[in-house]
Each structure stands twice: as structure tokens, then as C-alpha cells.
Design a protein around this motif. Structure first.
Motif, PDB file in Angstrom:
ATOM      1  N   VAL A 121       0.746  -1.126  -0.027  1.00 59.47           N
ATOM      2  CA  VAL A 121      -0.068  -0.144  -0.262  1.00 59.47           C
ATOM      3  C   VAL A 121       0.983   1.173  -0.204  1.00 59.47           C
ATOM      4  N   HIS A 122       1.109   1.403  -0.663  1.00 65.32           N
ATOM      5  CA  HIS A 122       1.982   2.881  -1.349  1.00 65.32           C
ATOM      6  C   HIS A 122       1.484   3.849  -2.033  1.00 65.32           C
ATOM      7  N   ASP A 123       1.492   5.281  -2.157  1.00 68.84           N
ATOM      8  CA  ASP A 123       1.183   6.345  -2.782  1.00 68.84           C
ATOM      9  C   ASP A 123       2.577   6.861  -3.830  1.00 68.84           C
ATOM     10  N   LEU A 124       1.901   6.285  -4.757  1.00 70.38           N
ATOM     11  CA  LEU A 124       3.004   7.191  -6.205  1.00 70.38           C
ATOM     12  C   LEU A 124       3.444   7.881  -6.346  1.00 70.38           C
ATOM     13  N   PHE A 125       3.313   9.122  -5.249  1.00 67.63           N
ATOM     14  CA  PHE A 125       3.738  10.082  -5.270  1.00 67.63           C
ATOM     15  C   PHE A 125       5.033  10.493  -4.142  1.00 67.63           C
ATOM     16  N   CYS A 179      -0.760  -1.132 -16.406  1.00 64.34           N
ATOM     17  CA  CYS A 179      -1.315  -0.490 -15.946  1.00 64.34           C
ATOM     18  C   CYS A 179      -2.946   1.124 -15.992  1.00 64.34           C
ATOM     19  N   ASP A 180      -3.727   0.431 -15.259  1.00 65.86           N
ATOM     20  CA  ASP A 180      -5.353   1.639 -15.607  1.00 65.86           C
ATOM     21  C   ASP A 180      -5.156   2.236 -14.495  1.00 65.86           C
ATOM     22  N   PRO A 181      -4.668   3.362 -14.721  1.00 71.26           N
ATOM     23  CA  PRO A 181      -4.398   4.736 -13.947  1.00 71.26           C
ATOM     24  C   PRO A 181      -5.683   5.382 -13.748  1.00 71.26           C
ATOM     25  N   SER A 224     -12.331  11.155  -6.602  1.00 71.41           N
ATOM     26  CA  SER A 224     -13.118  10.528  -6.253  1.00 71.41           C
ATOM     27  C   SER A 224     -12.656   8.519  -5.021  1.00 71.41           C
ATOM     28  N   PHE A 225     -10.499   8.684  -6.216  1.00 69.13           N
ATOM     29  CA  PHE A 225      -9.572   7.468  -5.299  1.00 69.13           C
ATOM     30  C   PHE A 225      -9.214   8.142  -4.178  1.00 69.13           C
ATOM     31  N   VAL A 226      -8.568   8.902  -3.906  1.00 66.70           N
ATOM     32  CA  VAL A 226      -8.851  10.116  -2.587  1.00 66.70           C
ATOM     33  C   VAL A 226      -9.788  10.187  -1.749  1.00 66.70           C
ATOM     34  N   ASP A 252       2.695  -2.421 -11.346  1.00 74.71           N
ATOM     35  CA  ASP A 252       1.427  -1.997 -11.619  1.00 74.71           C
ATOM     36  C   ASP A 252       2.474  -1.065 -10.775  1.00 74.71           C
ATOM     37  N   LEU A 253       1.041   0.280 -11.041  1.00 73.30           N
ATOM     38  CA  LEU A 253       1.672   0.929 -10.209  1.00 73.30           C
ATOM     39  C   LEU A 253       0.297   1.705  -9.321  1.00 73.30           C
ATOM     40  N   CYS A 254      -0.555   0.957  -9.950  1.00 70.70           N
ATOM     41  CA  CYS A 254      -1.991   1.706  -9.545  1.00 70.70           C
ATOM     42  C   CYS A 254      -2.630   0.451  -9.878  1.00 70.70           C
ATOM     43  N   THR A 255      -2.921  -0.650  -8.341  1.00 66.47           N
ATOM     44  CA  THR A 255      -2.896  -2.344  -8.563  1.00 66.47           C
ATOM     45  C   THR A 255      -4.649  -2.532  -8.464  1.00 66.47           C
ATOM     46  N   GLY A 256      -5.381  -1.134  -7.259  1.00 67.03           N
ATOM     47  CA  GLY A 256      -5.962  -1.599  -7.610  1.00 67.03           C
ATOM     48  C   GLY A 256      -7.396  -2.729  -6.946  1.00 67.03           C
ATOM     49  N   ARG A 257      -8.583  -3.451  -7.504  1.00 65.03           N
ATOM     50  CA  ARG A 257      -8.777  -4.627  -7.398  1.00 65.03           C
ATOM     51  C   ARG A 257      -7.915  -5.751  -8.308  1.00 65.03           C
ATOM     52  N   GLY A 258      -6.814  -5.602  -8.460  1.00 64.97           N
ATOM     53  CA  GLY A 258      -6.276  -6.768  -9.108  1.00 64.97           C
ATOM     54  C   GLY A 258      -6.142  -7.337 -10.149  1.00 64.97           C
ATOM     55  N   LEU A 259      -6.288  -6.506 -11.802  1.00 61.64           N
ATOM     56  CA  LEU A 259      -6.859  -7.556 -12.710  1.00 61.64           C
ATOM     57  C   LEU A 259      -5.825  -7.763 -13.492  1.00 61.64           C
ATOM     58  N   THR A 260      -4.414  -6.757 -13.643  1.00 59.59           N
ATOM     59  CA  THR A 260      -3.106  -7.039 -13.889  1.00 59.59           C
ATOM     60  C   THR A 260      -2.791  -8.022 -12.531  1.00 59.59           C
ATOM     61  N   ILE A 273       2.291  -1.528  -6.763  1.00 62.31           N
ATOM     62  CA  ILE A 273       1.382  -0.359  -5.370  1.00 62.31           C
ATOM     63  C   ILE A 273       0.252  -0.309  -5.372  1.00 62.31           C
ATOM     64  N   GLU A 274      -0.226   0.592  -4.539  1.00 60.83           N
ATOM     65  CA  GLU A 274      -1.639   1.253  -4.501  1.00 60.83           C
ATOM     66  C   GLU A 274      -2.002   1.640  -3.254  1.00 60.83           C
ATOM     67  N   LEU A 275      -2.614   3.141  -3.252  1.00 55.35           N
ATOM     68  CA  LEU A 275      -3.158   3.782  -2.427  1.00 55.35           C
ATOM     69  C   LEU A 275      -3.918   3.043  -2.019  1.00 55.35           C
ATOM     70  N   ASN A 276      -5.144   2.594  -1.680  1.00 55.16           N
ATOM     71  CA  ASN A 276      -6.271   2.165  -0.522  1.00 55.16           C
ATOM     72  C   ASN A 276      -5.952   0.840  -0.239  1.00 55.16           C
ATOM     73  N   ARG A 321      -8.443  -1.314   1.569  1.00 53.49           N
ATOM     74  CA  ARG A 321      -8.886  -1.643   1.032  1.00 53.49           C
ATOM     75  C   ARG A 321      -9.730  -2.788  -0.203  1.00 53.49           C
ATOM     76  N   ARG A 322      -8.650  -1.581  -1.017  1.00 52.84           N
ATOM     77  CA  ARG A 322      -8.687  -2.438  -2.850  1.00 52.84           C
ATOM     78  C   ARG A 322      -7.677  -3.469  -2.736  1.00 52.84           C
ATOM     79  N   MET A 323      -6.705  -2.813  -2.559  1.00 52.98           N
ATOM     80  CA  MET A 323      -5.518  -3.732  -2.737  1.00 52.98           C
ATOM     81  C   MET A 323      -5.790  -5.269  -1.457  1.00 52.98           C
TER      82      MET A 323
HETATM   83  C1  LIG Z   1      -9.250   2.643 -12.519  1.00 49.22           C
HETATM   84  S1  LIG Z   1      -8.003   1.770 -10.462  1.00 49.22           S
HETATM   85  C2  LIG Z   1      -7.489   0.998 -11.445  1.00 49.22           C
HETATM   86  C3  LIG Z   1      -8.190  -0.673 -11.563  1.00 49.22           C
HETATM   87  C4  LIG Z   1      -7.682  -1.993 -11.691  1.00 49.22           C
HETATM   88  N1  LIG Z   1      -6.852  -2.570 -12.597  1.00 49.22           N
HETATM   89  C5  LIG Z   1      -8.056  -3.103 -10.558  1.00 49.22           C
HETATM   90  O1  LIG Z   1      -8.432  -4.187 -11.184  1.00 49.22           O
HETATM   91  O2  LIG Z   1      -9.003  -2.356  -9.962  1.00 49.22           O
HETATM   92  C6  LIG Z   1      -7.150   2.703 -10.034  1.00 49.22           C
HETATM   93  C7  LIG Z   1      -6.174   2.758  -8.791  1.00 49.22           C
HETATM   94  O3  LIG Z   1      -5.200   3.822  -8.725  1.00 49.22           O
HETATM   95  C8  LIG Z   1      -5.213   4.413  -7.271  1.00 49.22           C
HETATM   96  N2  LIG Z   1      -4.636   5.237  -6.986  1.00 49.22           N
HETATM   97  C9  LIG Z   1      -4.975   6.419  -7.403  1.00 49.22           C
HETATM   98  N3  LIG Z   1      -4.348   7.177  -6.124  1.00 49.22           N
HETATM   99  C10 LIG Z   1      -3.326   6.707  -7.035  1.00 49.22           C
HETATM  100  C11 LIG Z   1      -2.177   6.972  -5.489  1.00 49.22           C
HETATM  101  N4  LIG Z   1      -1.495   8.225  -6.380  1.00 49.22           N
HETATM  102  N5  LIG Z   1      -0.764   5.878  -5.911  1.00 49.22           N
HETATM  103  C12 LIG Z   1      -0.734   4.501  -5.936  1.00 49.22           C
HETATM  104  N6  LIG Z   1      -2.570   4.359  -6.655  1.00 49.22           N
HETATM  105  C13 LIG Z   1      -3.417   5.264  -6.287  1.00 49.22           C
HETATM  106  C14 LIG Z   1      -6.566   4.028  -6.347  1.00 49.22           C
HETATM  107  O4  LIG Z   1      -6.957   3.701  -5.341  1.00 49.22           O
HETATM  108  C15 LIG Z   1      -7.387   2.834  -7.783  1.00 49.22           C
HETATM  109  O5  LIG Z   1      -7.409   1.543  -7.048  1.00 49.22           O
END
Ligand SMILES: C[S@@+](CC[C@H](N)C(=O)[O-])C[C@H]1O[C@@H](n2cnc3c(N)ncnc32)[C@H](O)[C@@H]1O
Length: 218
Positions: A36-40, A55-57, A66-68, A172-180, A194-197, A199-201
Motif C-alpha cells: 500500500v503505497h502512494d505513487l507520489f 497499469c490502468d490509472p 474520487s479515489f482519494v 502495476d503502479l495502480c494495482t486496484g482490485r487486481g486485474l493485472t 503498489i496501490e493507494l487504498n 482495502r482495494r489491495m
Molecule cells: C482505475 S483503478 C485501477 C483498476 C485496476 N485495473 C483493477 O483491477 O482494479 C485506479 C487505481 O489507482 C489507485 N490510485 C489512485 N491514486 C493513486 C496513487 N496516488 N498511488 C497509487 N495508487 C493510486 C486507486 O486507488 C485505484 O485503485
């Protein structure tokens, strides 16, 4: 808590896989790593293993913020350029052999330009998102791909891309709910993400586990 208050808690995955900021969780069979990590912030060292990024950002400023909100955070940003500039900076830090990004129509031109600053070859295909929304799949690489992704859906494009590119490790820099992640690990590939949230990770870890992955905290 009522169900409506709980709508962003993503089921009970986090009860099973209570990943928190600062922790790395692993999938043992493929040596995959999740944080769980912020890409910033500066990336965890394991992210440098990715020789392919998929990556699907977030696609727009509203989507970023909205993700924040979903992360119960208040670190809103005011300009989408700030987000994608950082995204591409991290692509440059990982320096993969090939990079796939999904993006909507509004910012596809900016993504094309940024990808072209890193890779000599950029290809763009019109695809779909959730089988109905228009989407663009961008590929940056050193040689063009011969595969045509036109008309493919985002549920399939990570798997197809991984099969076509045959990487040793997918990042994947925005792993979300894990499709990649699921697409990579199902093909017995190492995944780093990595993923910000949290719960989503946790949903990602749960899905990988249900596919036979051996998940534990490092
Ligand atoms: C469109 S979704 C990814 C969908 C993904 N392909 C999946 O299977 O769920 C974008 C993801 O980027 C994450 N995200 C948004 N800002 C981020 C940040 N600053 N650092 C890391 N992840 C971030 C969101 O929490 C969200 O889970």
C-alpha cells in the motif's frame, strides 16, 4: 455500520488480508510483492524488478480525487497534469522494456506525448472498458508490437499483453482490485504492485489467493 456507509470497504477481503501502509505482502510461488503505497512517494525497491508495466490509472482529475475520497483521505490534487506527470516519472524510474497504459479519450493525447518522451515507439488502440465504455490502450516500447488490440476489452487486455510480451515481471503502479496482478500470476509470472487504498489491495490479495496463490505478510 450500515451497508451504505460501508460501500467503500470492499467486502470482507481486508479481514482476511489486513495489509497496511508500510507492509509488503508476498505471493510465495511467483515471488510477487504488494504494498500500500502512494505513487507520489519514492517507490519500494521491488518495483524496479518490473520489465513490463501494465497499469490502468485514474483517467481524469475527478477520478483521481474520487479515489482519494474512497481512501478516506483529504490529499486532493487540483490538476490532473500533476498526477500523470508523477505517473510517467515513476514509469521512467522503473524503466521497463515495455509499458501499457489504459486511458480515456479526454487525456489520451497527453498520455501519448508523455509516453513518447520515454519510449521510441508508441502505439494506441481503441478498446473498451467494462465492455461498453470507449478506452484507449497505449503501448510504449523499443520496437512496435505486431498484435492488434483494437476492440479488445480491458478485462482481457492485461492477459493478452502479458502473453504477447512474455515479461519476467509485471509492475502495476495502480494495482486496484487486481486485474493485472491476477492476469500475471495466473500465467505464472512475477507481479509487483503498489496501490493507494489498503482495502482495494486486500481485494487483490483475496483474488490471487482464490486463484491458488500463497499469500503472506513478508
Ligand atoms: C482505475 S483503478 C485501477 C483498476 C485496476 N485495473 C483493477 O483491477 O482494479 C485506479 C487505481 O489507482 C489507485 N490510485 C489512485 N491514486 C493513486 C496513487 N496516488 N498511488 C497509487 N495508487 C493510486 C486507486 O486507488 C485505484 O485503485
Amino acid at each position: 455500520m450500515s451497508k451504505s456507509c460501508n460501500k467503500w470497504e470492499y467486502g470482507n477481503s481486508w479481514d482476511k488480508f489486513p495489509i497496511n501502509i508500510g507492509q509488503t505482502w508476498v505471493e510465495m510461488k511467483t515471488n510477487s510483492s504488494f504494498a500500500v503505497h502512494d505513487l507520489f512517494d519514492p517507490l519500494p525497491a521491488f518495483m524496479m524488478s518490473g520489465d513490463m508495466i501494465y497499469c490502468d490509472p485514474p483517467w481524469t482529475l475527478g477520478n483521481v480525487n474520487s479515489f482519494v475520497t474512497k481512501n478516506h483521505s483529504s490529499k486532493y490534487i487540483s490538476n490532473f497534469k500533476d498526477f500523470y506527470t508523477q505517473l510517467f516519472a515513476q514509469v521512467g524510474v522503473i524503466a521497463p522494456r515495455v509499458c501499457f497504459l489504459e486511458i480515456g479519450k479526454k487525456h489520451v493525447d497527453e498520455f501519448n506525448t508523455e509516453m513518447g518522451k520515454i519510449f521510441p515507439t508508441v502505439q494506441v488502440w481503441k478498446t473498451t472498458y467494462y465492455k461498453k465504455h470507449p478506452c484507449f490502450l497505449l503501448r510504449g516500447g523499443y520496437e512496435p508490437a505486431s498484435f492488434d488490440y483494437t476492440g479488445s476489452d480491458d478485462e482481457d487486455t492485461p492477459s493478452l499483453a502479458i502473453r504477447n510480451e512474455n515479461p519476467s515481471c509485471v509492475a502495476d503502479l495502480c494495482t486496484g482490485r487486481g486485474l493485472t496482478a491476477v492476469s500475471a500470476i495466473s500465467q505464472n509470472k512475477r507481479f509487483v504492485g503498489i496501490e493507494l487504498n489498503p482495502r482495494r489491495m486486500a481485494v487483490t490479495l483475496d483474488k490471487v489467493s482464490k486463484k491458488g496463490g500463497d499469500i503472506c505478510q513478508k
